[in-house]
Write a protein that holds these residues in place. Structure first.
Motif, PDB file in Angstrom:
ATOM      1  N   ALA A 139       1.896  -5.869   5.721  1.00 43.98           N
ATOM      2  CA  ALA A 139       0.441  -6.018   5.745  1.00 43.98           C
ATOM      3  C   ALA A 139       0.015  -7.098   6.738  1.00 43.98           C
ATOM      4  CB  ALA A 139      -0.078  -6.339   4.348  1.00 43.98           C
ATOM      5  N   THR A 171      -4.740  -4.896   0.679  1.00 48.01           N
ATOM      6  CA  THR A 171      -4.980  -4.408   2.037  1.00 48.01           C
ATOM      7  C   THR A 171      -6.271  -3.598   2.087  1.00 48.01           C
ATOM      8  OG1 THR A 171      -3.638  -2.442   1.577  1.00 48.01           O
ATOM      9  CG2 THR A 171      -2.538  -4.320   2.613  1.00 48.01           C
ATOM     10  N   MET A 227      -3.407  -6.035   8.066  1.00 44.41           N
ATOM     11  CA  MET A 227      -4.082  -5.212   7.063  1.00 44.41           C
ATOM     12  C   MET A 227      -4.792  -6.039   5.998  1.00 44.41           C
ATOM     13  SD  MET A 227      -1.072  -2.417   6.455  1.00 44.41           S
ATOM     14  CE  MET A 227      -0.743  -1.058   7.574  1.00 44.41           C
ATOM     15  N   SER A 240      -2.774   2.165   4.910  1.00 48.78           N
ATOM     16  CA  SER A 240      -2.682   1.241   3.773  1.00 48.78           C
ATOM     17  C   SER A 240      -3.791   1.544   2.765  1.00 48.78           C
ATOM     18  CB  SER A 240      -2.809  -0.205   4.250  1.00 48.78           C
ATOM     19  OG  SER A 240      -4.040  -0.401   4.935  1.00 48.78           O
ATOM     20  N   SER A 272       1.020  -0.077   0.081  1.00 51.06           N
ATOM     21  CA  SER A 272       0.213  -1.087  -0.610  1.00 51.06           C
ATOM     22  C   SER A 272       1.152  -2.195  -1.072  1.00 51.06           C
ATOM     23  CB  SER A 272      -0.593  -0.508  -1.771  1.00 51.06           C
ATOM     24  OG  SER A 272       0.209  -0.329  -2.910  1.00 51.06           O
ATOM     25  N   THR A 273       0.605  -3.180  -1.750  1.00 50.69           N
ATOM     26  CA  THR A 273       1.362  -4.406  -2.014  1.00 50.69           C
ATOM     27  C   THR A 273       1.983  -4.431  -3.403  1.00 50.69           C
ATOM     28  OG1 THR A 273      -0.691  -5.527  -2.664  1.00 50.69           O
ATOM     29  CG2 THR A 273      -0.009  -5.715  -0.367  1.00 50.69           C
TER      30      THR A 273
END
Length: 210
Positions: A105, A120, A110, A36, A70-71
């Motif tokens: 996550a 994260t 994370m 992440s 990733s977000t």
């Protein structure tokens, strides 16, 4: 949920830059480097994604699939990949998970609230072909990962699995390995005909590369 070494990696279905994946179906039969990063269009993350892409041949040689996360959205990831390719002189070929709802996550722990409620941390999971978590590492947001160590530990895990040995501190490919104490001297003589050196009854070295 906490994920620990020895656990079966939790499954998930999610969108990535290379389409939707079912993680278990995508990963099964290969080693996986699952990592992440805090955010797209950020400097340290750009170098890490670039380094992963630059090492594609090294990961492939070890039968390792790479999966970033990733977000942000798929669209944002795709735009950022252009920057990665340009600035790091590479081509990102591995998928990046778009975890905008923090589903994965949170599943993989994370998100560390004292660092960020939404971004994260830099988490690494090495997962084996049987979907078992074999290694976990967590880096702070301000420090990029050591990819030499990531490749080294994959080599160590694969060597251990192949020969039934353990790897000492700072081990590198070609170096001596350790015969586990659970292996008797008689069994060691049969299993390691190249010989071994006994330093202590619990500390015996051999070399499986010879």
């Amino acid at each position: 949920m906490s994920v620990r070494i020895g656990d079966i990696a939790p499954n998930f279905e999610i969108a990535t830059t290379q389409g939707n994946i079912d993680f278990h179906a995508w990963a099964k039969g290969s080693w996986v480097f699952f990592f992440s990063h805090p955010a797209d269009y950020t400097p340290v993350c750009t170098t890490e994604m670039g380094r992963t892409a630059q090492l594609a041949a090294e990961f492939e040689r070890r039968q390792v699939k790479c999966l970033g996360l990733s977000t942000e959205s798929v669209e944002q990831h795709l735009g950022w990949i252009n920057d990665i390719n340009e600035t790091q002189n590479t081509q990102v070929q591995f998928p990046i998970v778009a975890d905008s709802e923090l589903k994965v996550a949170k599943l993989y722990d994370m998100i560390h609230p004292n660092a960020s409620e939404t971004a994260t941390v830099r988490t690494v999971f090495i997962i084996d072909p049987n979907l078992k978590v074999r290694l976990m590492m967590t880096y702070p947001m301000s420090v990029g990962r050591n990819f030499t160590e990531i490749l080294r530990v994959i080599d160590a895990l694969q060597t251990g699995d192949q020969y039934g040995v353990a790897c000492p501190a700072d081990w590198q490919v070609g170096g001596d390995v350790i015969i586990p104490p659970s292996v008797s001297s008689e069994a060691a003589e049969e299993k390691f005909p190249q010989g071994f050196k006994t330093v202590k009854p619990y500390l015996r070295y051999t070399n499986v590369s010879k």
